[in-house]
Design a protein around this motif. Structure first.
Motif, PDB file in Angstrom:
ATOM      1  N   VAL A 164      -0.373   1.377   0.720  1.00  0.00           N
ATOM      2  CA  VAL A 164       0.626   2.348   0.252  1.00  0.00           C
ATOM      3  C   VAL A 164       0.052   2.987  -1.006  1.00  0.00           C
ATOM      4  O   VAL A 164      -0.518   2.281  -1.846  1.00  0.00           O
ATOM      5  CB  VAL A 164       1.970   1.641  -0.080  1.00  0.00           C
ATOM      6  CG1 VAL A 164       2.949   2.597  -0.730  1.00  0.00           C
ATOM      7  CG2 VAL A 164       2.581   1.023   1.160  1.00  0.00           C
ATOM      8  N   PRO A 165       0.198   4.319  -1.148  1.00  0.00           N
ATOM      9  CA  PRO A 165      -0.268   4.936  -2.394  1.00  0.00           C
ATOM     10  C   PRO A 165       0.490   4.379  -3.605  1.00  0.00           C
ATOM     11  O   PRO A 165       1.717   4.262  -3.585  1.00  0.00           O
ATOM     12  CB  PRO A 165       0.029   6.419  -2.198  1.00  0.00           C
ATOM     13  CG  PRO A 165       0.165   6.612  -0.718  1.00  0.00           C
ATOM     14  CD  PRO A 165       0.692   5.302  -0.191  1.00  0.00           C
ATOM     15  N   LEU A 166      -0.240   4.042  -4.642  1.00  0.00           N
ATOM     16  CA  LEU A 166       0.369   3.503  -5.855  1.00  0.00           C
ATOM     17  C   LEU A 166       1.402   4.463  -6.423  1.00  0.00           C
ATOM     18  O   LEU A 166       2.449   4.041  -6.918  1.00  0.00           O
ATOM     19  CB  LEU A 166      -0.705   3.181  -6.904  1.00  0.00           C
ATOM     20  CG  LEU A 166      -0.212   2.676  -8.255  1.00  0.00           C
ATOM     21  CD1 LEU A 166       0.614   1.404  -8.106  1.00  0.00           C
ATOM     22  CD2 LEU A 166      -1.383   2.436  -9.191  1.00  0.00           C
ATOM     23  N   GLU A 167       1.145   5.753  -6.340  1.00  0.00           N
ATOM     24  CA  GLU A 167       2.082   6.748  -6.876  1.00  0.00           C
ATOM     25  C   GLU A 167       3.442   6.644  -6.200  1.00  0.00           C
ATOM     26  O   GLU A 167       4.484   6.812  -6.838  1.00  0.00           O
ATOM     27  CB  GLU A 167       1.524   8.171  -6.720  1.00  0.00           C
ATOM     28  CG  GLU A 167       0.289   8.434  -7.544  1.00  0.00           C
ATOM     29  CD  GLU A 167      -0.990   7.783  -6.991  1.00  0.00           C
ATOM     30  OE1 GLU A 167      -1.059   7.471  -5.780  1.00  0.00           O
ATOM     31  OE2 GLU A 167      -1.904   7.566  -7.792  1.00  0.00           O
ATOM     32  N   ASP A 168       3.455   6.379  -4.878  1.00  0.00           N
ATOM     33  CA  ASP A 168       4.729   6.242  -4.155  1.00  0.00           C
ATOM     34  C   ASP A 168       5.504   5.032  -4.661  1.00  0.00           C
ATOM     35  O   ASP A 168       6.710   5.111  -4.901  1.00  0.00           O
ATOM     36  CB  ASP A 168       4.486   6.108  -2.649  1.00  0.00           C
ATOM     37  CG  ASP A 168       3.936   7.370  -2.017  1.00  0.00           C
ATOM     38  OD1 ASP A 168       3.859   8.413  -2.702  1.00  0.00           O
ATOM     39  OD2 ASP A 168       3.574   7.307  -0.822  1.00  0.00           O
ATOM     40  N   ALA A 169       4.811   3.929  -4.808  1.00  0.00           N
ATOM     41  CA  ALA A 169       5.473   2.713  -5.293  1.00  0.00           C
ATOM     42  C   ALA A 169       5.982   2.899  -6.715  1.00  0.00           C
ATOM     43  O   ALA A 169       7.103   2.513  -7.046  1.00  0.00           O
ATOM     44  CB  ALA A 169       4.504   1.535  -5.220  1.00  0.00           C
ATOM     45  N   ARG A 170       5.157   3.508  -7.546  1.00  0.00           N
ATOM     46  CA  ARG A 170       5.542   3.728  -8.941  1.00  0.00           C
ATOM     47  C   ARG A 170       6.755   4.661  -9.026  1.00  0.00           C
ATOM     48  O   ARG A 170       7.669   4.422  -9.830  1.00  0.00           O
ATOM     49  CB  ARG A 170       4.369   4.321  -9.712  1.00  0.00           C
ATOM     50  CG  ARG A 170       4.551   4.195 -11.191  1.00  0.00           C
ATOM     51  CD  ARG A 170       3.386   4.653 -12.003  1.00  0.00           C
ATOM     52  NE  ARG A 170       2.127   4.611 -11.274  1.00  0.00           N
ATOM     53  CZ  ARG A 170       1.067   5.355 -11.558  1.00  0.00           C
ATOM     54  NH1 ARG A 170       1.105   6.180 -12.558  1.00  0.00           N
ATOM     55  NH2 ARG A 170      -0.036   5.269 -10.867  1.00  0.00           N
ATOM     56  N   ALA A 171       6.790   5.705  -8.204  1.00  0.00           N
ATOM     57  CA  ALA A 171       7.923   6.640  -8.215  1.00  0.00           C
ATOM     58  C   ALA A 171       9.207   5.943  -7.784  1.00  0.00           C
ATOM     59  O   ALA A 171      10.269   6.160  -8.375  1.00  0.00           O
ATOM     60  CB  ALA A 171       7.624   7.827  -7.302  1.00  0.00           C
ATOM     61  N   GLU A 172       9.108   5.095  -6.780  1.00  0.00           N
ATOM     62  CA  GLU A 172      10.302   4.377  -6.323  1.00  0.00           C
ATOM     63  C   GLU A 172      10.811   3.428  -7.399  1.00  0.00           C
ATOM     64  O   GLU A 172      12.005   3.347  -7.666  1.00  0.00           O
ATOM     65  CB  GLU A 172       9.992   3.616  -5.036  1.00  0.00           C
ATOM     66  CG  GLU A 172      11.232   3.098  -4.362  1.00  0.00           C
ATOM     67  CD  GLU A 172      10.985   2.644  -2.941  1.00  0.00           C
ATOM     68  OE1 GLU A 172      11.758   1.773  -2.498  1.00  0.00           O
ATOM     69  OE2 GLU A 172      10.061   3.137  -2.271  1.00  0.00           O
ATOM     70  N   LEU A 173       9.898   2.719  -8.038  1.00  0.00           N
ATOM     71  CA  LEU A 173      10.299   1.811  -9.115  1.00  0.00           C
ATOM     72  C   LEU A 173      10.880   2.572 -10.295  1.00  0.00           C
ATOM     73  O   LEU A 173      11.849   2.132 -10.907  1.00  0.00           O
ATOM     74  CB  LEU A 173       9.106   0.966  -9.573  1.00  0.00           C
ATOM     75  CG  LEU A 173       8.718  -0.149  -8.614  1.00  0.00           C
ATOM     76  CD1 LEU A 173       7.360  -0.714  -8.985  1.00  0.00           C
ATOM     77  CD2 LEU A 173       9.780  -1.235  -8.603  1.00  0.00           C
ATOM     78  N   SER A 174      10.324   3.720 -10.588  1.00  0.00           N
ATOM     79  CA  SER A 174      10.825   4.542 -11.689  1.00  0.00           C
ATOM     80  C   SER A 174      12.271   4.959 -11.434  1.00  0.00           C
ATOM     81  O   SER A 174      13.085   4.983 -12.352  1.00  0.00           O
ATOM     82  CB  SER A 174       9.930   5.766 -11.857  1.00  0.00           C
ATOM     83  OG  SER A 174      10.378   6.554 -12.914  1.00  0.00           O
TER      84      SER A 174
END
Length: 123
Positions: free
Chosen positions: A50-60
């Motif tokens: 999974v792209p890190l940016e996707d995970a980071r955006a969801e957590l944000s």
């Protein structure tokens, strides 16, 4: 005069028997699932699924509902995921191989556990 005293006694008994998680403001089941889903994406990002940016955006997007004690632990895991970028999963320097990820993951699960009492986070 008896009714206020009875009300106080019932309230005191309830407070004494209530679980610690209810005193800490447990998250709803949906909120717990959202956090766990986002954290799963973060873990998958560390192995390139999974792209890190996707995970980071969801957590944000979840930050506003997270208890203060949980957010720093999640931030630690995000930092570890960022450090894992470009390191192959089998590489001994990968955070999953060094144990850094496991320690941070355990810390996050211990912090989240009281807020999601119906979930078994001890793995």
């Amino acid at each position: 005069m008896r009714l206020p005293l009875l009300t106080f006694a019932v309230a005191a008994a309830f407070a004494a028997t209530s679980s610690p998680s209810s005193a800490q403001g447990a998250l709803s089941e949906d909120q717990c699932f959202a956090v766990l889903g986002a954290m799963s994406k973060l873990e998958l990002s560390m192995v390139g699924k999974v792209p890190l940016e996707d995970a980071r955006a969801e957590l944000s997007g979840l930050q506003s509902m997270l208890p203060e004690s949980v957010s720093p632990r999640i931030d630690d895991l995000v930092a570890i995921a960022e450090a894992a970028r470009g390191i192959a999963v089998g590489d001994p320097a990968h955070p999953m191989a060094t144990g850094e990820f496991q320690e941070a993951s355990k810390s996050y699960r211990e912090a989240l556990g009281p807020y999601c009492p119906g979930f078994n986070l001890d793995y």
